[in-house]
Structure formats: C-alpha cells, structure tokens
Design an enzyme around this catalytic site. Structure first.
Site, short mmCIF file in Angstrom:
data_model
loop_
_atom_site.label_atom_id
_atom_site.label_comp_id
_atom_site.label_asym_id
_atom_site.label_seq_id
_atom_site.Cartn_x
_atom_site.Cartn_y
_atom_site.Cartn_z
N GLY A 194 -32.30 -32.62 56.98
CA GLY A 194 -31.60 -33.64 57.75
C GLY A 194 -31.18 -33.13 59.11
O GLY A 194 -31.73 -32.15 59.61
N GLU A 224 -36.26 -34.01 67.45
CA GLU A 224 -37.63 -34.28 67.87
C GLU A 224 -38.65 -33.36 67.15
O GLU A 224 -39.79 -33.76 66.93
CB GLU A 224 -37.71 -34.13 69.40
CG GLU A 224 -38.98 -34.63 70.04
CD GLU A 224 -39.44 -36.02 69.58
OE1 GLU A 224 -38.60 -36.92 69.39
OE2 GLU A 224 -40.67 -36.19 69.40
N HIS A 258 -38.53 -32.46 63.97
CA HIS A 258 -38.85 -33.14 62.71
C HIS A 258 -39.71 -34.38 62.98
O HIS A 258 -40.66 -34.66 62.24
CB HIS A 258 -37.56 -33.59 62.00
CG HIS A 258 -36.64 -32.49 61.61
ND1 HIS A 258 -35.44 -32.26 62.23
CD2 HIS A 258 -36.74 -31.54 60.64
CE1 HIS A 258 -34.83 -31.23 61.66
NE2 HIS A 258 -35.61 -30.77 60.70
#
Ligand code: PAF
Length: 279
Positions: free
Chosen positions: A28, A32, A34
């Site tokens: 989580g 950018e 990910h």
C-alpha cells in the site's frame, strides 16, 4: 473492481477472471512506482490482481512497521482508475491466523549480505508472504520493482527453488524528476532531507560514470558512491557495494561479470535504498 479482505473471497472473485492473470503485490501507500507495475500488468495480462498488506513478518523489532504509511482509500481509488480487476487487502489475522507456524527460509545468496545483513529475518518474511500470496492469487505473472533489486533476486530464487509456477517480471525503477527513486518511505522525509536524499542517485551516477570510463575495481566504484554520499550532512551511508544482480555476491576483485551498484543510507532517521545496473 472487487475488493476482498479474505482469502476465500479473493479465490471466489478470481475464478471468473480471464487469464493470463497478472499480480502486483504491494504494502500500500501506493505511488507512481506501483502504478507503473500495474500498468505493465494491465498491458501484458487479461486480468490484474493487486494485494495491499503491510506484512509484519518482514519488519524487525526496531523497524517502522507501526508507522508504515497506510492509505487504503486513496490506494483503492488509484487501483480502480488503473483498471485493476481484484484487490486483496487482508488483515494480519487473515494472513497469519493463530497457530500459523510455516515459514519460508532463504538460507544463502541472494538472501545474504546487504539488506539481509542490515535487516535480519527480512527476506524470510518477504519470501513467506510472497509464497502465500502466490498460492492465494494463483497468477501467471507477478510484477516487482527493480528498486528493491535484492528482493527481486530473492523472489526469483524462491520461485525457482520451490517450483512455483509464476513468471516473475522485474520492472524499471520509477524516479522523481530529480532522480530520487520513488518509495513509500520518501514521505517520512522533511523538505531538507528530501533535497539531500537525491544524493543516493547522484552517487550511483558517479559509479556509472566511472564504469563507463573503464573503471572495474569494485573498491573504486564503491568509493565513487560513498564520496558523493558524504557530501550531504544529514546522510549516513550504510553500505555501497558492487554485486552480481542475480546472486548478490559482492565483487571483491576486478568486476568481471554483470554488475549492479547497490546503496543504502539513512537520511535523517529514514532508511533509503537504491541501485543501478552498471552494464
Ligand atoms: O516490496 C514490497 O512492497 C513488499 O516487500 C512485498 C513484495 C509486497 C511483500 O510484502
């Protein structure tokens, strides 16, 4: 987009999805970097699954597990906008219920030295959760960032050694315009630290320049990185090394094979890592 907080729910949501299924495991606090993994999975696969799980078993007792950024609502909105089909966002009891004792142990290279030395037990925690997520999601391809290069090497080794039927895809590091590698931990940095943090990238660029000028001594390449890091008052170098990108063995003599420059440093109290391929 289906959002599941249980393993059973994910398995049910996954069943009707068209293959190949691409999977992006995350903790989580998405950025950018990910998003680039998800986009790549979206391009190459018919369906895309993402996990969001801050995995307690990969954090040491004095690390930042409790304060690790958690932004599930923003994350889910981003994943929806990227066209993700299914997200699993389990809690720790779902992943590690009472009585859970099985662990994956990585007992040699590439899970030795550098991050493994700085963070004892870290890669066993990563390997355990990634093996579980692979079993849960049953994807054909899994996407990991090159920014965590040793993690990528460890996951590849684990997949080979445990005969897990998934293709591991390494994707380029995404950088801020000034070169800082994107990381969820960058948000810990004060404005001053944020400015100084670019020195990790600058150090790697120095090593790359030296490499292109023909330098093959690992000591000299290392010194090029550390010399740059020491220019920033708030930066404390932890390691700089020239390693083989698959085995993570450190080159001691002349560099005579594929080479990756890897660096870790504290910027204020925040620990950052980065790396660059030299060839
Ligand atoms: O790179 C990460 O975010 C984590 O180490 C991973 C692969 C999701 C496992 O918890």
């Amino acid at each position: 987009m289906r959002v599941c907080d249980t393993i059973a729910g994910l398995r049910e949501a996954r069943r009707p999805l068209r293959g190949p299924l691409g999977f992006v495991p995350t903790m989580g606090a998405l950025h950018e970097g990910h998003a680039s993994l998800v986009r790549r999975a979206r391009q190459e696969c018919a369906s895309v699954a993402v996990s969001i799980f801050v995995n307690p078993t990969q954090f040491g007792p004095h690390e930042d597990f409790a304060r690790y950024p958690r932004t599930p609502d923003v994350d889910l909105r981003l994943l929806e906008s990227l066209g993700v089909d299914v997200v699993i966002i389990p809690d720790a009891d779902e992943m590690y219920p009472a009585g859970h004792v099985a662990r994956v142990t990585m007992s040699g290279y590439p899970a030795r030295g550098l991050e493994a030395a700085a963070r004892p037990g870290h890669f066993n925690g990563v390997a355990t959760v990634v093996a579980k997520l692979f079993a849960i999601v049953a994807a054909q391809r899994a996407y990991f960032g090159q920014k965590d290069a040793q993690q990528l090497a460890v996951v590849r080794r684990m997949v080979t050694d445990l005969d897990i039927d998934v293709e591991v895809v390494g994707c380029p590091t995404v950088r801020e315009p000034d070169g800082l590698a994107m990381s969820s931990r960058n948000r810990y940095l004060s404005p001053d630290e944020r400015r100084s943090a670019t020195v990790l990238y600058r150090g790697l660029c120095r090593a790359r320049e030296a490499w292109h000028d023909g330098e093959r001594s690992p000591g000299a390449l290392r010194r090029a990185i550390v010399g740059e890091l020491l220019l920033e008052r708030v930066v404390r170098p932890e390691y700089a090394a020239i390693v083989h990108p698959d085995t993570f063995r450190i080159y001691r003599g002349r560099v005579d094979g594929p080479a990756l420059a890897a660096v870790a440093a504290r910027v204020g109290t925040t620990r950052l890592i980065d790396n660059a391929s030299l060839d």
